[in-house]
Design a protein around this motif. Structure first.
Motif, PDB file in Angstrom:
ATOM      1  N   MET A 131     -66.789  40.425  87.425  1.00  0.00           N
ATOM      2  CA  MET A 131     -66.560  40.276  86.180  1.00  0.00           C
ATOM      3  C   MET A 131     -66.087  41.256  85.344  1.00  0.00           C
ATOM      4  SD  MET A 131     -68.074  36.853  86.811  1.00  0.00           S
ATOM      5  CE  MET A 131     -68.271  36.303  85.198  1.00  0.00           C
ATOM      6  N   LEU A 132     -64.982  41.001  84.738  1.00  0.00           N
ATOM      7  CA  LEU A 132     -64.513  42.077  83.692  1.00  0.00           C
ATOM      8  C   LEU A 132     -64.110  41.287  82.487  1.00  0.00           C
ATOM      9  CD1 LEU A 132     -61.352  43.302  85.903  1.00  0.00           C
ATOM     10  CD2 LEU A 132     -63.766  44.196  85.816  1.00  0.00           C
ATOM     11  N   ASP A 133     -64.942  42.257  81.542  1.00  0.00           N
ATOM     12  CA  ASP A 133     -64.925  41.607  79.949  1.00  0.00           C
ATOM     13  C   ASP A 133     -63.904  42.129  79.034  1.00  0.00           C
ATOM     14  OD1 ASP A 133     -65.543  40.395  77.856  1.00  0.00           O
ATOM     15  OD2 ASP A 133     -67.752  40.390  78.071  1.00  0.00           O
ATOM     16  N   ALA A 134     -62.848  41.719  78.939  1.00  0.00           N
ATOM     17  CA  ALA A 134     -62.035  42.201  78.022  1.00  0.00           C
ATOM     18  C   ALA A 134     -62.032  42.104  76.608  1.00  0.00           C
ATOM     19  CB  ALA A 134     -60.570  41.864  78.365  1.00  0.00           C
ATOM     20  N   ARG A 135     -63.061  40.855  76.418  1.00  0.00           N
ATOM     21  CA  ARG A 135     -63.547  40.927  74.944  1.00  0.00           C
ATOM     22  C   ARG A 135     -64.370  42.187  74.295  1.00  0.00           C
ATOM     23  NH1 ARG A 135     -67.614  36.048  75.695  1.00  0.00           N
ATOM     24  NH2 ARG A 135     -68.644  37.725  77.090  1.00  0.00           N
ATOM     25  N   VAL A 136     -64.792  42.868  75.345  1.00  0.00           N
ATOM     26  CA  VAL A 136     -65.679  44.101  74.991  1.00  0.00           C
ATOM     27  C   VAL A 136     -64.666  45.233  75.194  1.00  0.00           C
ATOM     28  CG1 VAL A 136     -67.608  45.411  75.356  1.00  0.00           C
ATOM     29  CG2 VAL A 136     -67.609  42.786  75.298  1.00  0.00           C
ATOM     30  N   ASP A 137     -64.218  45.414  76.576  1.00  0.00           N
ATOM     31  CA  ASP A 137     -63.608  46.566  76.799  1.00  0.00           C
ATOM     32  C   ASP A 137     -62.186  46.452  77.001  1.00  0.00           C
ATOM     33  OD1 ASP A 137     -65.868  48.858  76.783  1.00  0.00           O
ATOM     34  OD2 ASP A 137     -66.654  47.008  78.325  1.00  0.00           O
ATOM     35  N   ALA A 138     -61.296  47.269  76.824  1.00  0.00           N
ATOM     36  CA  ALA A 138     -59.936  46.872  77.324  1.00  0.00           C
ATOM     37  C   ALA A 138     -59.776  47.097  78.837  1.00  0.00           C
ATOM     38  CB  ALA A 138     -58.822  48.248  76.627  1.00  0.00           C
ATOM     39  N   LEU A 185     -62.618  37.910  81.539  1.00  0.00           N
ATOM     40  CA  LEU A 185     -62.737  37.141  80.118  1.00  0.00           C
ATOM     41  C   LEU A 185     -61.943  37.844  79.076  1.00  0.00           C
ATOM     42  CD1 LEU A 185     -66.751  36.919  80.387  1.00  0.00           C
ATOM     43  CD2 LEU A 185     -64.900  35.320  81.117  1.00  0.00           C
ATOM     44  N   GLU A 186     -61.608  37.094  78.182  1.00  0.00           N
ATOM     45  CA  GLU A 186     -60.323  37.458  77.071  1.00  0.00           C
ATOM     46  C   GLU A 186     -60.884  36.614  75.993  1.00  0.00           C
ATOM     47  OE1 GLU A 186     -56.360  38.447  79.571  1.00  0.00           O
ATOM     48  OE2 GLU A 186     -56.602  36.293  78.967  1.00  0.00           O
ATOM     49  N   LYS A 187     -60.259  37.187  75.023  1.00  0.00           N
ATOM     50  CA  LYS A 187     -60.215  36.291  73.457  1.00  0.00           C
ATOM     51  C   LYS A 187     -59.415  34.971  73.639  1.00  0.00           C
ATOM     52  CE  LYS A 187     -61.261  40.226  70.848  1.00  0.00           C
ATOM     53  NZ  LYS A 187     -60.788  41.186  69.569  1.00  0.00           N
ATOM     54  N   SER A 188     -59.833  34.151  72.870  1.00  0.00           N
ATOM     55  CA  SER A 188     -59.124  32.648  72.888  1.00  0.00           C
ATOM     56  C   SER A 188     -58.895  32.206  71.741  1.00  0.00           C
ATOM     57  CB  SER A 188     -59.658  31.706  73.850  1.00  0.00           C
ATOM     58  OG  SER A 188     -59.342  30.535  73.744  1.00  0.00           O
ATOM     59  N   GLN A 189     -57.836  31.582  71.191  1.00  0.00           N
ATOM     60  CA  GLN A 189     -57.431  30.745  70.012  1.00  0.00           C
ATOM     61  C   GLN A 189     -57.841  29.390  70.061  1.00  0.00           C
ATOM     62  OE1 GLN A 189     -53.151  31.559  69.294  1.00  0.00           O
ATOM     63  NE2 GLN A 189     -53.740  33.543  68.361  1.00  0.00           N
ATOM     64  N   LYS A 194     -61.803  32.953  76.617  1.00  0.00           N
ATOM     65  CA  LYS A 194     -60.845  32.449  77.773  1.00  0.00           C
ATOM     66  C   LYS A 194     -61.435  33.025  79.228  1.00  0.00           C
ATOM     67  CE  LYS A 194     -56.249  31.649  79.934  1.00  0.00           C
ATOM     68  NZ  LYS A 194     -54.934  31.864  79.471  1.00  0.00           N
ATOM     69  N   MET A 195     -61.405  32.067  80.323  1.00  0.00           N
ATOM     70  CA  MET A 195     -61.887  32.769  81.517  1.00  0.00           C
ATOM     71  C   MET A 195     -60.670  32.762  82.532  1.00  0.00           C
ATOM     72  SD  MET A 195     -64.962  31.364  84.174  1.00  0.00           S
ATOM     73  CE  MET A 195     -64.261  29.659  84.200  1.00  0.00           C
ATOM     74  N   ARG A 196     -60.030  33.679  82.974  1.00  0.00           N
ATOM     75  CA  ARG A 196     -59.234  33.672  83.980  1.00  0.00           C
ATOM     76  C   ARG A 196     -59.707  34.122  85.541  1.00  0.00           C
ATOM     77  NH1 ARG A 196     -53.688  36.868  81.865  1.00  0.00           N
ATOM     78  NH2 ARG A 196     -53.045  35.946  83.852  1.00  0.00           N
ATOM     79  N   ILE A 197     -59.243  33.333  86.457  1.00  0.00           N
ATOM     80  CA  ILE A 197     -59.692  33.421  87.795  1.00  0.00           C
ATOM     81  C   ILE A 197     -58.512  33.694  88.928  1.00  0.00           C
ATOM     82  CG2 ILE A 197     -61.029  32.234  89.434  1.00  0.00           C
ATOM     83  CD1 ILE A 197     -61.348  30.038  86.782  1.00  0.00           C
ATOM     84  N   ARG A 206     -74.288  46.115  87.905  1.00  0.00           N
ATOM     85  CA  ARG A 206     -73.073  46.826  87.026  1.00  0.00           C
ATOM     86  C   ARG A 206     -72.455  48.161  87.507  1.00  0.00           C
ATOM     87  NH1 ARG A 206     -73.808  44.275  81.038  1.00  0.00           N
ATOM     88  NH2 ARG A 206     -74.777  42.520  81.708  1.00  0.00           N
ATOM     89  N   GLY A 207     -71.391  48.432  87.249  1.00  0.00           N
ATOM     90  CA  GLY A 207     -70.849  49.537  87.625  1.00  0.00           C
ATOM     91  C   GLY A 207     -69.635  49.812  86.952  1.00  0.00           C
ATOM     92  N   THR A 208     -68.683  51.054  87.252  1.00  0.00           N
ATOM     93  CA  THR A 208     -67.465  51.191  86.859  1.00  0.00           C
ATOM     94  C   THR A 208     -66.442  51.587  88.067  1.00  0.00           C
ATOM     95  OG1 THR A 208     -67.779  53.581  86.414  1.00  0.00           O
ATOM     96  CG2 THR A 208     -68.305  51.979  84.527  1.00  0.00           C
ATOM     97  N   PHE A 209     -65.194  51.538  87.735  1.00  0.00           N
ATOM     98  CA  PHE A 209     -64.339  51.847  88.662  1.00  0.00           C
ATOM     99  C   PHE A 209     -63.220  52.586  88.263  1.00  0.00           C
ATOM    100  CE2 PHE A 209     -62.929  47.707  87.779  1.00  0.00           C
ATOM    101  CZ  PHE A 209     -61.725  47.834  87.914  1.00  0.00           C
ATOM    102  N   GLU A 210     -62.515  53.373  89.180  1.00  0.00           N
ATOM    103  CA  GLU A 210     -61.242  54.157  88.367  1.00  0.00           C
ATOM    104  C   GLU A 210     -60.113  53.256  88.606  1.00  0.00           C
ATOM    105  OE1 GLU A 210     -58.880  56.418  86.545  1.00  0.00           O
ATOM    106  OE2 GLU A 210     -61.121  56.880  86.683  1.00  0.00           O
TER     107      GLU A 210
END
Length: 268
Positions: free
Chosen positions: A17-24, A51-55, A60-63, A259-263
């Motif tokens: 899960m990547l949450d682009a609503r919170v982090d770029a 996960l992205e912002k939606s109008q 929005k969820m992209r898969i 949870r974690g991070t990657f380069e």
């Protein structure tokens, strides 16, 4: 840049899960989605969820399937998204709007109204989707339905005896299905459904939420079971409710693993 991720699963069907609503999050393409999904050299998953912002909805969820291809819907990921979001929400997907609601045992998802029209599956040409005059070895006369993404369902005597690892890719890539198709084999016992799924762009998975929805709809429509019905998958059980002309309601568990991070540049 380092990008945070959350690893989740629904009945063993697992997601990054990547949450682009919170982090770029940089732009995702097929190459990076498949690299991240690789279980040997990446984080590993069946689907990458962005996960992205939606109008149109709360978000929005992209898969992206593990082969890197972007698809329209994912039922198990929808429950994971509900758990991650933490409250009821409307969600835009490429397969349409859905609503998700966390519950004590996981999540409840309104998956929308299924479509049986051959053009919405889609098929290469017109056919009766309730009884397709087709066969692949012992798999015959399937049913096709779109529940946000395309599914073909075969009801058999014993789903465990079907060589789905061999037949699945043959059916998925048949020219009859111009956008590919998810392949379901099911048997009905004691009013419940036993189901195995070959997922388009993924392969055999422990669970497929949209597959459970599509198979339950086909079984209810065909009079094989009554609603609500339990759908047993290798990874666990989902509860599906549906009536003709109404949206499909799916309930089941979802779990956060870690949870974690990657380069980013390591996979781009």
């Amino acid at each position: 840049m380092r990008v945070p991720f959350i690893k989740m699963h629904g009945l063993g069907n697992d997601f990054i899960m990547l949450d682009a609503r919170v982090d770029a999050v940089p732009s995702i393409d097929k190459q990076i989605a498949s690299a991240l999904a690789d279980r040997n050299t990446g984080i590993g998953c069946d689907q990458l969820i962005l996960l992205e912002k939606s109008q149109l909805a709360d978000f929005k969820m992209r898969i992206y399937n593990s082969d890197g291809g972007e698809v329209e819907a994912c039922g198990n990921a929808s429950r994971a998204v509900a758990l991650l979001h933490g409250s009821a929400a409307s969600v835009e997907t490429n397969g349409g709007l859905i609503t998700v609601t966390p519950t004590d045992n996981g999540a409840r998802v309104d998956m929308g109204v299924p479509s049986f029209d051959w053009q919405s599956i889609p098929l290469e040409y017109a056919m009766d989707t309730a009884n397709l005059p087709l066969s692949w070895e012992e798999l015959t006369n399937p049913i096709a339905v779109n529940v946000g993404n395309p599914h073909i369902i075969f009801f058999v005597d014993d789903s465990e005896t079907i060589g789905l690892d061999r037949l699945g890719p043959l059916i998925e890539n048949d020219p009859l299905f111009p956008e590919g198709i998810n392949v379901n084999v099911a048997d009905v016992r004691n009013g419940a459904i036993n189901l195995r799924v070959w997922e388009r762009g993924v392969g055999l998975t422990k669970a497929c939420g949209t597959g459970a929805c599509a198979t339950a709809v086909a079984a209810i429509k065909g009079g094989l079971v009554t609603s609500p019905v339990k759908v047993h998958l290798p990874g666990g059980t989902l509860d599906i409710q549906w009536a003709d002309g109404q949206p499909i309601i799916m309930e089941g568990p979802a779990t956060e693993s870690f949870r974690g991070t990657f380069e980013w540049d390591d996979f781009a």
